[in-house]
Design an enzyme around this catalytic site. Structure first.
Site, mmCIF file in Angstrom:
data_model
loop_
_atom_site.group_PDB
_atom_site.id
_atom_site.type_symbol
_atom_site.label_atom_id
_atom_site.label_comp_id
_atom_site.label_asym_id
_atom_site.label_seq_id
_atom_site.Cartn_x
_atom_site.Cartn_y
_atom_site.Cartn_z
ATOM 1 N N LYS A 22 -1.525 1.302 -0.765
ATOM 2 C CA LYS A 22 -0.639 0.811 0.448
ATOM 3 C C LYS A 22 0.073 2.179 1.115
ATOM 4 O O LYS A 22 0.174 2.037 2.171
ATOM 5 C CB LYS A 22 0.391 -0.069 -0.358
ATOM 6 C CG LYS A 22 1.601 -0.334 0.525
ATOM 7 C CD LYS A 22 2.846 -0.894 -0.204
ATOM 8 C CE LYS A 22 3.785 0.095 -0.956
ATOM 9 N NZ LYS A 22 4.947 0.577 -0.596
ATOM 10 N N ASN A 23 0.521 3.102 0.258
ATOM 11 C CA ASN A 23 1.228 3.977 1.116
ATOM 12 C C ASN A 23 0.508 5.116 1.854
ATOM 13 O O ASN A 23 0.802 5.996 2.279
ATOM 14 C CB ASN A 23 2.253 4.961 -0.008
ATOM 15 C CG ASN A 23 3.293 3.967 -0.566
ATOM 16 O OD1 ASN A 23 3.397 2.973 0.091
ATOM 17 N ND2 ASN A 23 4.039 4.366 -1.404
ATOM 18 N N CYS A 116 18.399 0.761 1.648
ATOM 19 C CA CYS A 116 17.597 -0.072 0.873
ATOM 20 C C CYS A 116 17.865 -0.195 -0.492
ATOM 21 O O CYS A 116 18.685 0.896 -0.765
ATOM 22 C CB CYS A 116 16.014 0.161 1.100
ATOM 23 S SG CYS A 116 15.396 1.539 0.136
ATOM 24 N N ARG A 121 18.689 6.637 1.698
ATOM 25 C CA ARG A 121 17.166 6.873 2.376
ATOM 26 C C ARG A 121 17.468 7.366 3.737
ATOM 27 O O ARG A 121 16.884 6.621 4.633
ATOM 28 C CB ARG A 121 16.341 5.860 2.063
ATOM 29 C CG ARG A 121 16.118 5.667 0.802
ATOM 30 C CD ARG A 121 14.915 4.591 0.528
ATOM 31 N NE ARG A 121 13.493 5.097 0.778
ATOM 32 C CZ ARG A 121 12.446 4.521 0.789
ATOM 33 N NH1 ARG A 121 12.477 3.267 0.301
ATOM 34 N NH2 ARG A 121 11.264 5.054 0.801
ATOM 35 N N ASP A 308 7.754 6.346 -8.285
ATOM 36 C CA ASP A 308 7.142 4.961 -8.139
ATOM 37 C C ASP A 308 6.491 4.614 -9.653
ATOM 38 O O ASP A 308 6.292 3.342 -9.511
ATOM 39 C CB ASP A 308 6.148 5.069 -7.196
ATOM 40 C CG ASP A 308 6.740 5.157 -5.685
ATOM 41 O OD1 ASP A 308 7.900 4.980 -5.682
ATOM 42 O OD2 ASP A 308 5.811 5.402 -4.763
ATOM 43 N N ARG A 401 4.425 -7.042 -1.900
ATOM 44 C CA ARG A 401 4.729 -5.950 -0.740
ATOM 45 C C ARG A 401 3.705 -4.927 -1.216
ATOM 46 O O ARG A 401 3.154 -4.039 -0.276
ATOM 47 C CB ARG A 401 6.093 -5.419 -0.774
ATOM 48 C CG ARG A 401 7.172 -6.422 -0.080
ATOM 49 C CD ARG A 401 8.482 -5.765 0.350
ATOM 50 N NE ARG A 401 8.097 -4.668 1.144
ATOM 51 C CZ ARG A 401 9.108 -3.668 1.084
ATOM 52 N NH1 ARG A 401 10.473 -3.973 0.698
ATOM 53 N NH2 ARG A 401 8.890 -2.584 2.008
#
Ligand code: EPZ
Length: 422
Positions: A22-23, A116, A121, A308, A401
């Site tokens: 995803k990233n 968030c 951030r 993560d 997500r």
């Protein structure tokens, strides 16, 4: 809002494949703005964040078409150069369209992402980088208004030293620098594999980037880029999560289509804890382990232990033998899973950025819990796999997500997990 019901106690066994990262995919979609025409991306995961970035591209006059795991983006000159609040607030990575728009069209208006769940951030380092390249930046009414300040309308190569190795900041500046006049040097650049993947794609487009994956990236600006075709790198965080899923159930699981080299820090810590992990070039296997011990972990930018995977590793430590100390150095507020894990019986004392986990095999017992962010959600699903009885994970839209078909992948390994639709 969908929920996930997990009945714990099944040992996972078998093989499972990793999806595209995803990233990495997200950044490439934004990078496509640097060249009008048809870009083709393979191995793009089907995730909510990818849908959100496609919507942002569409709002910028691009068309996006999915054919299986391939995404075709047709980039056309946008009518306006704005990333609207409604889209940015859904996905903070939208700030990554700032660099490409500014470099290509000399202007951009991008909504500020705001805070968030895992911390405030800020994007100050992104903006410092753009300013160093000659951009004029103003913040008003919740938007970043950016213009290339030079008479030519192009950004100017510059030397940029990041005070923190920011992933997004490195990517934004690297993309912007591809079309700048002159050479840009990024020092203390982030070294994540997704940055290397992005640089590889940009170089296919005709960019001149050297050093991606090291602390110093050198970008020689070119006048024009052309569309390209690229296969997205495997998702190392998903791969790590699946490996931990096998480990925590005492099973034997092979994670295929991954790059174990990208997970050296996780593999090191799992081995230290007592697991046997065998790696091949594109797969890794965790062997059955009855009891593992608590080990200390501190997150750090790549190649350090990934933030993560901190929540998922913490779950593994809740049922280890003995104590582990987990330190989160990247984000200021990434322990929200702690109180939810405590609802399952975990014994964890968090203080600021340090959590002391007193592990005990067989400690967890199912309960309803609440997902708070993407990786926290994954940690709760992992906990559900070993907890006695049933664990109901609420608000799993966070999971959607970033994890493609997680319940199908875990079921294929023998987990008793199902999605409850609302
Ligand atoms: C990327 O976020 C990832 N997101 C995150 O993954 C990941 O956790 C993070 O990198 C670290 O690996 C995407 O790639 C879309 P940073 P990013 O800039 O780019 C501070 C997930 O679960 N900072 O390296 O936002 C910042 O507040 C997500 O998939 C500034 O102070 O990460 C944070 O504390 C979550 N000013 C730290 O640096 C800035 O201008 C690291 O942020 C930029 C960052």
């Amino acid at each position: 809002m969908d929920k996930m019901l997990v009945r714990g106690g099944r040992r996972l066994n078998g093989e499972v494949s990793t999806s595209g990262a995803k990233n990495s995919a997200l950044k490439m979609l934004f990078a496509s703005l640097l060249a009008e025409g048809r870009h083709v991306f393979h191995n793009v995961p089907e995730l909510q964040d990818i849908i959100s970035s496609a919507q942002l591209l569409e709002s910028l006059n691009c068309s996006v078409e999915r054919k299986g795991k391939t995404l075709i983006v047709d980039v056309k000159k946008p009518g306006s150069f704005e990333a609207h609040y409604d889209l940015v607030r859904k996905m903070r990575a939208s700030i990554l369209c700032l660099g490409p728009l500014l470099a290509k069209y000399g202007q951009a208006q991008v909504s500020l992402p705001g805070g968030c769940a895992i911390g405030s951030r800020p994007i100050d380092l992104h903006l410092q980088g753009m300013k160093a390249m000659g951009a004029e930046i103003e913040l008003h009414q919740g938007y970043v208004h950016a213009k290339a300040g030079s008479a030519s309308g192009r950004l100017q190569g510059a030397s940029i030293l990041f005070e923190f190795a920011t992933v997004g900041g490195t990517e934004n500046v690297m993309m912007a620098a591809t079309l700048a006049e002159g050479v840009t040097i990024i020092e203390n650049a982030a070294k994540e594999p997704e940055i290397v993947d992005l640089a590889n794609y940009l170089n296919k487009m005709g960019a001149k980037i050297e050093g991606a994956g090291t602390a110093i990236i050198r970008v020689t600006g070119v006048e024009k880029l052309t569309p390209a075709e690229h296969e997205v790198v495997p998702d190392r965080i998903e791969a790590g999560t699946l490996l931990i899923a096998g480990a925590i159930t005492g099973g034997e699981v092979t994670v295929k289509k991954c790059v174990p080299e990208h997970l050296d820090a996780l593999i090191l810590k799992m081995r230290e804890s007592g697991f046997t992990i065998d790696t091949e070039k594109t797969s890794m296997t965790v062997r059955p382990c009855k009891e593992w011990k608590g080990v200390d972990v501190s997150t750090a930018p790549h190649p350090g232990f990934p933030t993560d995977l901190q929540a998922q590793f913490m779950t593994l430590m809740t049922v280890a033998q003995g104590t582990s100390v987990i330190t989160e150095t990247v984000f200021e507020n990434r322990f929200m899973h702690v109180t939810e894990l405590a609802r399952l019986g975990a014994d964890i004392t968090p203080k600021a950025r340090v959590a002391v986990v007193r592990g005990k095999p067989g400690l967890l017992e199912g309960a309803p819990v609440m997902a708070t962010d993407l990786r926290a959600s994954a940690s709760l699903v992992l906990a559900g796999l070993v907890a006695k009885n049933e664990t109901l994970v609420n608000r799993i839209y966070h999971l959607d997500r970033g994890y493609e078909a997680l319940e199908a992948k875990l079921s294929s390994l023998g987990a008793d997990i199902k999605r409850l639709k609302e």
